[in-house]
Design a protein around this motif. Structure first.
Motif, PDB file in Angstrom:
ATOM      1  N   ILE A  38     -42.646 -24.631 -67.173  1.00 53.65           N
ATOM      2  CA  ILE A  38     -41.182 -24.750 -67.198  1.00 53.65           C
ATOM      3  C   ILE A  38     -40.673 -25.113 -65.816  1.00 53.65           C
ATOM      4  O   ILE A  38     -39.828 -25.988 -65.657  1.00 53.65           O
ATOM      5  CB  ILE A  38     -40.543 -23.444 -67.710  1.00 53.65           C
ATOM      6  CG1 ILE A  38     -40.854 -23.268 -69.208  1.00 53.65           C
ATOM      7  CG2 ILE A  38     -39.042 -23.447 -67.480  1.00 53.65           C
ATOM      8  CD1 ILE A  38     -40.461 -21.922 -69.770  1.00 53.65           C
ATOM      9  N   ASP A  39     -41.206 -24.433 -64.776  1.00 54.34           N
ATOM     10  CA  ASP A  39     -40.805 -24.758 -63.410  1.00 54.34           C
ATOM     11  C   ASP A  39     -41.142 -26.214 -63.091  1.00 54.34           C
ATOM     12  O   ASP A  39     -40.360 -26.922 -62.482  1.00 54.34           O
ATOM     13  CB  ASP A  39     -41.495 -23.837 -62.401  1.00 54.34           C
ATOM     14  CG  ASP A  39     -40.948 -22.404 -62.446  1.00 54.34           C
ATOM     15  OD1 ASP A  39     -39.853 -22.215 -63.013  1.00 54.34           O
ATOM     16  OD2 ASP A  39     -41.619 -21.503 -61.925  1.00 54.34           O
ATOM     17  N   GLY A  40     -42.326 -26.652 -63.523  1.00 54.82           N
ATOM     18  CA  GLY A  40     -42.721 -28.043 -63.315  1.00 54.82           C
ATOM     19  C   GLY A  40     -41.792 -28.986 -64.046  1.00 54.82           C
ATOM     20  O   GLY A  40     -41.416 -30.031 -63.525  1.00 54.82           O
ATOM     21  N   ASP A  41     -41.407 -28.608 -65.273  1.00 51.31           N
ATOM     22  CA  ASP A  41     -40.472 -29.427 -66.043  1.00 51.31           C
ATOM     23  C   ASP A  41     -39.114 -29.488 -65.349  1.00 51.31           C
ATOM     24  O   ASP A  41     -38.478 -30.539 -65.319  1.00 51.31           O
ATOM     25  CB  ASP A  41     -40.314 -28.881 -67.465  1.00 51.31           C
ATOM     26  CG  ASP A  41     -41.548 -29.105 -68.321  1.00 51.31           C
ATOM     27  OD1 ASP A  41     -42.406 -29.930 -67.919  1.00 51.31           O
ATOM     28  OD2 ASP A  41     -41.663 -28.473 -69.385  1.00 51.31           O
ATOM     29  N   LEU A  42     -38.663 -28.351 -64.792  1.00 52.68           N
ATOM     30  CA  LEU A  42     -37.392 -28.341 -64.076  1.00 52.68           C
ATOM     31  C   LEU A  42     -37.469 -29.227 -62.843  1.00 52.68           C
ATOM     32  O   LEU A  42     -36.538 -29.970 -62.554  1.00 52.68           O
ATOM     33  CB  LEU A  42     -37.016 -26.913 -63.679  1.00 52.68           C
ATOM     34  CG  LEU A  42     -36.574 -25.994 -64.820  1.00 52.68           C
ATOM     35  CD1 LEU A  42     -36.335 -24.591 -64.303  1.00 52.68           C
ATOM     36  CD2 LEU A  42     -35.342 -26.526 -65.509  1.00 52.68           C
ATOM     37  N   GLU A  47     -36.144 -34.282 -60.304  1.00 53.28           N
ATOM     38  CA  GLU A  47     -36.605 -35.561 -59.745  1.00 53.28           C
ATOM     39  C   GLU A  47     -36.053 -36.737 -60.547  1.00 53.28           C
ATOM     40  O   GLU A  47     -35.608 -37.732 -59.978  1.00 53.28           O
ATOM     41  CB  GLU A  47     -38.131 -35.620 -59.743  1.00 53.28           C
ATOM     42  CG  GLU A  47     -38.779 -34.949 -58.571  1.00 53.28           C
ATOM     43  CD  GLU A  47     -40.294 -35.162 -58.559  1.00 53.28           C
ATOM     44  OE1 GLU A  47     -40.765 -36.183 -59.097  1.00 53.28           O
ATOM     45  OE2 GLU A  47     -40.987 -34.282 -58.020  1.00 53.28           O
ATOM     46  N   MET A  48     -36.097 -36.616 -61.869  1.00 50.27           N
ATOM     47  CA  MET A  48     -35.616 -37.707 -62.723  1.00 50.27           C
ATOM     48  C   MET A  48     -34.115 -37.905 -62.540  1.00 50.27           C
ATOM     49  O   MET A  48     -33.638 -39.042 -62.501  1.00 50.27           O
ATOM     50  CB  MET A  48     -35.933 -37.420 -64.198  1.00 50.27           C
ATOM     51  CG  MET A  48     -37.410 -37.531 -64.535  1.00 50.27           C
ATOM     52  SD  MET A  48     -38.098 -39.163 -64.153  1.00 50.27           S
ATOM     53  CE  MET A  48     -37.236 -40.161 -65.328  1.00 50.27           C
ATOM     54  N   GLU A  49     -33.366 -36.810 -62.424  1.00 47.94           N
ATOM     55  CA  GLU A  49     -31.922 -36.922 -62.202  1.00 47.94           C
ATOM     56  C   GLU A  49     -31.646 -37.589 -60.860  1.00 47.94           C
ATOM     57  O   GLU A  49     -30.759 -38.432 -60.756  1.00 47.94           O
ATOM     58  CB  GLU A  49     -31.262 -35.546 -62.265  1.00 47.94           C
ATOM     59  CG  GLU A  49     -31.188 -34.977 -63.663  1.00 47.94           C
ATOM     60  CD  GLU A  49     -30.671 -33.546 -63.704  1.00 47.94           C
ATOM     61  OE1 GLU A  49     -30.381 -32.977 -62.623  1.00 47.94           O
ATOM     62  OE2 GLU A  49     -30.573 -32.999 -64.821  1.00 47.94           O
ATOM     63  N   GLU A  50     -32.412 -37.233 -59.843  1.00 50.50           N
ATOM     64  CA  GLU A  50     -32.244 -37.835 -58.520  1.00 50.50           C
ATOM     65  C   GLU A  50     -32.580 -39.327 -58.568  1.00 50.50           C
ATOM     66  O   GLU A  50     -31.864 -40.154 -58.003  1.00 50.50           O
ATOM     67  CB  GLU A  50     -33.127 -37.104 -57.498  1.00 50.50           C
ATOM     68  CG  GLU A  50     -33.022 -37.633 -56.087  1.00 50.50           C
ATOM     69  CD  GLU A  50     -31.676 -37.376 -55.431  1.00 50.50           C
ATOM     70  OE1 GLU A  50     -31.417 -37.983 -54.391  1.00 50.50           O
ATOM     71  OE2 GLU A  50     -30.871 -36.593 -55.968  1.00 50.50           O
ATOM     72  N   LYS A  51     -33.672 -39.668 -59.249  1.00 50.51           N
ATOM     73  CA  LYS A  51     -34.051 -41.076 -59.386  1.00 50.51           C
ATOM     74  C   LYS A  51     -32.972 -41.851 -60.126  1.00 50.51           C
ATOM     75  O   LYS A  51     -32.607 -42.963 -59.738  1.00 50.51           O
ATOM     76  CB  LYS A  51     -35.381 -41.204 -60.123  1.00 50.51           C
ATOM     77  CG  LYS A  51     -36.585 -40.857 -59.283  1.00 50.51           C
ATOM     78  CD  LYS A  51     -37.864 -41.017 -60.084  1.00 50.51           C
ATOM     79  CE  LYS A  51     -39.077 -40.587 -59.282  1.00 50.51           C
ATOM     80  NZ  LYS A  51     -40.320 -40.690 -60.059  1.00 50.51           N
ATOM     81  N   THR A  52     -32.454 -41.258 -61.204  1.00 46.91           N
ATOM     82  CA  THR A  52     -31.400 -41.913 -61.981  1.00 46.91           C
ATOM     83  C   THR A  52     -30.159 -42.123 -61.129  1.00 46.91           C
ATOM     84  O   THR A  52     -29.552 -43.202 -61.157  1.00 46.91           O
ATOM     85  CB  THR A  52     -31.055 -41.063 -63.222  1.00 46.91           C
ATOM     86  OG1 THR A  52     -32.233 -40.888 -64.004  1.00 46.91           O
ATOM     87  CG2 THR A  52     -29.980 -41.720 -64.061  1.00 46.91           C
ATOM     88  N   ARG A  53     -29.798 -41.109 -60.342  1.00 49.71           N
ATOM     89  CA  ARG A  53     -28.630 -41.227 -59.471  1.00 49.71           C
ATOM     90  C   ARG A  53     -28.843 -42.337 -58.443  1.00 49.71           C
ATOM     91  O   ARG A  53     -27.955 -43.168 -58.217  1.00 49.71           O
ATOM     92  CB  ARG A  53     -28.374 -39.891 -58.762  1.00 49.71           C
ATOM     93  CG  ARG A  53     -27.082 -39.871 -57.939  1.00 49.71           C
ATOM     94  CD  ARG A  53     -26.943 -38.575 -57.157  1.00 49.71           C
ATOM     95  NE  ARG A  53     -27.927 -38.442 -56.103  1.00 49.71           N
ATOM     96  CZ  ARG A  53     -27.884 -39.091 -54.927  1.00 49.71           C
ATOM     97  NH1 ARG A  53     -26.914 -39.941 -54.678  1.00 49.71           N
ATOM     98  NH2 ARG A  53     -28.820 -38.915 -54.015  1.00 49.71           N
TER      99      ARG A  53
END
Length: 113
Positions: A38-42, A47-53
């Motif tokens: 779960i921590d890895g998923d978070l 990371e994905m949100e940062e990349k998307t931004r």
């Protein structure tokens, strides 16, 4: 005498052979692993949100650059038109001045004689 009614329990610490993991049951180990997932998923989600931004920011900057480039091209074109118009007007004014007697140079020495 071993008649089967007594069980021998070793007083030695068997958990020392298995290391710190021996302090957890198998169920606790599985929960720990799930929490790590779960921590890895978070972390992956962050990371994905940062990349998307960042991708959205890059795209926005690209569009801004395209708009500015188009504006520069339009200004260059307008500048060329204005230069051409100025040349035409300059030539027109020159022709008017040469045709008008008001702007003709006069020889003052010859008129005084």
């Amino acid at each position: 005498m071993d008649d089967g009614t007594f069980t021998t329990i070793s007083l030695a610490d068997d958990s020392a052979d298995r290391g710190p993991a021996a302090l957890y049951t198998q169920q606790e180990d599985e929960l720990f692993i799930m929490n790590c997932d779960i921590d890895g998923d978070l972390e992956n989600q962050v990371e994905m949100e940062e990349k998307t931004r960042l991708i959205n920011q890059v795209l926005e900057l690209q569009h801004t650059l395209e708009d500015l480039s188009a504006r520069v091209d339009a200004v260059k074109e307008e500048n060329l038109k204005l230069k051409s118009e100025n040349q035409v007007l300059g030539q027109y004014i020159e022709n008017l001045m040469s045709a008008s007697s008001v702007f003709q140079t006069t020889d003052t020495k010859s008129k005084r004689k």
